[in-house]
Scaffold this active site. Structure first.
Site, PDB file in Angstrom:
ATOM      1  N   ARG A  98       0.784  -1.242   0.000  1.00 20.33           N
ATOM      2  CA  ARG A  98       0.000   0.000   0.000  1.00 20.33           C
ATOM      3  C   ARG A  98       0.817   1.293   0.000  1.00 20.33           C
ATOM      4  O   ARG A  98       0.235   2.371   0.136  1.00 20.33           O
ATOM      5  CB  ARG A  98      -0.990   0.038   1.172  1.00 20.33           C
ATOM      6  CG  ARG A  98      -2.016  -1.050   1.096  1.00 20.33           C
ATOM      7  CD  ARG A  98      -3.101  -0.999   2.099  1.00 20.33           C
ATOM      8  NE  ARG A  98      -2.929  -0.125   3.230  1.00 20.33           N
ATOM      9  CZ  ARG A  98      -3.845   0.094   4.126  1.00 20.33           C
ATOM     10  NH1 ARG A  98      -4.997  -0.509   4.048  1.00 20.33           N
ATOM     11  NH2 ARG A  98      -3.616   0.893   5.134  1.00 20.33           N
ATOM     12  N   ASP A  99       2.129   1.231  -0.130  1.00 21.22           N
ATOM     13  CA  ASP A  99       2.907   2.474  -0.172  1.00 21.22           C
ATOM     14  C   ASP A  99       4.212   2.277  -0.953  1.00 21.22           C
ATOM     15  O   ASP A  99       5.285   2.670  -0.494  1.00 21.22           O
ATOM     16  CB  ASP A  99       3.203   2.960   1.248  1.00 21.22           C
ATOM     17  CG  ASP A  99       3.688   4.408   1.292  1.00 21.22           C
ATOM     18  OD1 ASP A  99       3.380   5.165   0.340  1.00 21.22           O
ATOM     19  OD2 ASP A  99       4.375   4.772   2.259  1.00 21.22           O
TER      20      ASP A  99
END
Length: 131
Positions: A98-99
């Protein structure tokens, strides 16, 4: 280092602390050449500390930002291949990062990055928002 504060507004709630510790145990169990190895977790009244693999080469972001004439296609292909191998490993273990961004891609050493033998020099970090 994950910094907290002694104020009530930023302290981790007990349920979040348990979730954080559970996530840490999952991350500690990961073992892949393109993922930063996490060894230990410590906490005191103000901070949380993660002990992780030492990567002395810096962030991929710096290599991109300071290289005016870019990188050859073969070097970019190696970077993408190593990143995708790490992501596939995570997804196979039910983890979504997610990043993903150049700041979360570490180089294990400058020597390995500039060497053309295509060893695993890239390490994915920054799992603090993972699910």
């Amino acid at each position: 280092l994950l910094e907290g504060s002694n104020s009530a507004q930023t302290k981790m709630y007990p349920s979040n602390r348990i979730k954080f510790k559970n996530n840490f145990e999952i991350l500690k169990s990961l073992d892949h050449p393109n993922i930063v190895k996490i060894y230990e977790f410590y906490e005191d009244d103000l901070r949380y500390y993660l002990v992780q693999e030492l990567c002395t080469g810096g962030e991929l972001f710096d290599y991109i930002y300071f290289k005016e004439d870019g990188y050859p296609e073969k070097k970019c292909a190696v970077i993408i291949r190593q990143l995708l191998q790490a992501v596939l490993y995570l997804h196979n273990h039910g983890i979504m990062h997610r990043d993903i961004k150049p700041e979360n891609l570490l180089i294990d050493s400058k020597t390995n990055f500039y060497d053309n033998n295509h060893t695993s020099f890239l390490r994915l970090k920054g799992f603090y928002n993972s699910t």
